[in-house]
Design a protein around this motif. Sequence first.
Motif, PDB file in Angstrom:
ATOM      1  N   GLN A 279     -28.372  73.745 -36.897  1.00 62.03           N
ATOM      2  CA  GLN A 279     -28.893  74.105 -37.498  1.00 62.03           C
ATOM      3  C   GLN A 279     -29.876  73.449 -38.768  1.00 62.03           C
ATOM      4  N   TYR A 280     -30.977  73.770 -39.491  1.00 61.27           N
ATOM      5  CA  TYR A 280     -31.489  73.425 -40.856  1.00 61.27           C
ATOM      6  C   TYR A 280     -30.542  73.516 -41.469  1.00 61.27           C
TER       7      TYR A 280
ATOM      8  N   GLU B  95     -23.298  66.705 -59.846  1.00 63.29           N
ATOM      9  CA  GLU B  95     -24.063  65.361 -59.527  1.00 63.29           C
ATOM     10  C   GLU B  95     -23.108  65.009 -58.733  1.00 63.29           C
ATOM     11  N   GLY B  96     -23.625  63.722 -57.781  1.00 64.45           N
ATOM     12  CA  GLY B  96     -22.869  63.477 -56.723  1.00 64.45           C
ATOM     13  C   GLY B  96     -23.733  62.209 -55.703  1.00 64.45           C
ATOM     14  N   ILE B  97     -23.175  62.128 -54.949  1.00 61.46           N
ATOM     15  CA  ILE B  97     -24.411  61.412 -54.013  1.00 61.46           C
ATOM     16  C   ILE B  97     -24.074  61.939 -52.886  1.00 61.46           C
ATOM     17  N   PHE B  98     -25.807  62.230 -52.014  1.00 57.74           N
ATOM     18  CA  PHE B  98     -26.005  63.028 -50.487  1.00 57.74           C
ATOM     19  C   PHE B  98     -25.353  62.685 -49.984  1.00 57.74           C
ATOM     20  N   HIS B  99     -24.870  62.154 -48.638  1.00 57.19           N
ATOM     21  CA  HIS B  99     -25.359  61.258 -47.193  1.00 57.19           C
ATOM     22  C   HIS B  99     -26.116  61.918 -46.077  1.00 57.19           C
ATOM     23  N   ALA B 100     -26.367  61.427 -46.013  1.00 56.42           N
ATOM     24  CA  ALA B 100     -27.305  62.151 -44.737  1.00 56.42           C
ATOM     25  C   ALA B 100     -27.921  60.705 -43.108  1.00 56.42           C
ATOM     26  N   ASP B 101     -26.776  60.443 -42.649  1.00 57.44           N
ATOM     27  CA  ASP B 101     -26.288  59.475 -41.479  1.00 57.44           C
ATOM     28  C   ASP B 101     -26.177  58.213 -42.536  1.00 57.44           C
ATOM     29  N   VAL B 102     -26.990  57.667 -42.172  1.00 50.88           N
ATOM     30  CA  VAL B 102     -27.015  56.414 -43.119  1.00 50.88           C
ATOM     31  C   VAL B 102     -26.856  56.222 -44.522  1.00 50.88           C
TER      32      VAL B 102
ATOM     33  N   LEU C 287     -40.461  68.136 -46.183  1.00 49.49           N
ATOM     34  CA  LEU C 287     -38.722  68.178 -46.601  1.00 49.49           C
ATOM     35  C   LEU C 287     -37.568  68.280 -45.280  1.00 49.49           C
ATOM     36  N   PHE C 288     -38.630  67.832 -44.352  1.00 47.19           N
ATOM     37  CA  PHE C 288     -37.492  68.251 -43.051  1.00 47.19           C
ATOM     38  C   PHE C 288     -38.413  66.623 -42.616  1.00 47.19           C
ATOM     39  N   ASN C 289     -37.858  65.291 -42.231  1.00 47.84           N
ATOM     40  CA  ASN C 289     -37.848  65.367 -40.611  1.00 47.84           C
ATOM     41  C   ASN C 289     -39.002  64.119 -40.992  1.00 47.84           C
ATOM     42  N   ASN C 290     -38.625  63.445 -42.056  1.00 46.16           N
ATOM     43  CA  ASN C 290     -39.521  62.091 -43.146  1.00 46.16           C
ATOM     44  C   ASN C 290     -38.469  61.231 -43.150  1.00 46.16           C
TER      45      ASN C 290
ATOM     46  N   LEU D 158     -31.413  70.017 -51.408  1.00 48.49           N
ATOM     47  CA  LEU D 158     -30.831  68.859 -50.684  1.00 48.49           C
ATOM     48  C   LEU D 158     -31.245  69.658 -49.163  1.00 48.49           C
ATOM     49  N   PHE D 159     -31.964  68.759 -48.952  1.00 43.75           N
ATOM     50  CA  PHE D 159     -32.189  68.931 -46.819  1.00 43.75           C
ATOM     51  C   PHE D 159     -31.687  68.571 -45.573  1.00 43.75           C
ATOM     52  N   ALA D 160     -31.162  68.649 -44.838  1.00 48.16           N
ATOM     53  CA  ALA D 160     -31.081  67.225 -43.695  1.00 48.16           C
ATOM     54  C   ALA D 160     -31.395  68.109 -42.516  1.00 48.16           C
TER      55      ALA D 160
END
Length: 270
Positions: free
Chosen positions: A30-31, A40-47, A101-104, A58-60
């Motif tokens: 899902q989205y 606070e922290g670090i959001f990892h999305a793929d690389v 927000l998505f796919n950029n 945060l969006f994925a």
Amino acid sequence: MEVHSTSGVYLLGIKNSVEEPLLKPAQFAQYTILFIQEGEGIFHADVGAFPFCGPVLLFATPLQVIYLEVSKPFPFTVLQFHGDFYCIEYHQADVGCNGLLFNNIYLEPFVKLSPQESKQFAQLMEQLAEELHAAIPSQMVLQACLQLLLAKSSSIKSRSLSEKQEPTDELMERFRLLLDEHYLHLHKPSDYASLLGLPPNTFTKRITKYFKKTPSLLIQERLILEAKKRLHLTRKSIKEIAYALQFGDEFYFSRFFKKLTGVSPQTFRD
């Protein structure tokens, strides 16, 4: 709290961080939207690795490998919806979130919120949760709440981008246009360096500094973005999509897709 289709497909749901801490890499069909009011922290999305500080959204996109790197755990809300429940491509005119927000591949996948905006999103999340708690949740109400949440997120993101005072590198912005125009047949950074009249090393350094990604990764992500779109929105076979994207054969395309996403094209489509 979640709703499913008659065939059992997960369509929309909300859960808290106790149920889904996301401290280890995970993939979802899902989205996914993470609503963090404090922390606070670090959001990892793929690389990609994106530092954040709440309140923030945060969006994925589906099947991205995501997780949170934090020094101190904190509560947050996870909202997820399937493309069959609310298709952001078909509702682009209503919410404007596809490509924002998505796919950029160029923008950071988050929206920084003010304290007042954070309260508004908390209320929207509560409204969604209340409807999901109903004996028979209304799909119309859920879609309306989700649409409002996405539209407000897009509006805040657009406003923040327009207010940024960071200098624009015209050559790098030209690369963005060139990549969108030529990604199907120009797959080497040196091709784009030549079009911009830059030495390859200088080109790579400027791209990496400006977009926080190497040119090779941007080229690969642009191809994957188009592949995902065609797998989701068309009925073309994997072989047809592979040839349309200028791959020599469907097997090479499948290996390339799986290397970047962790799943095969067929798994992504399913």
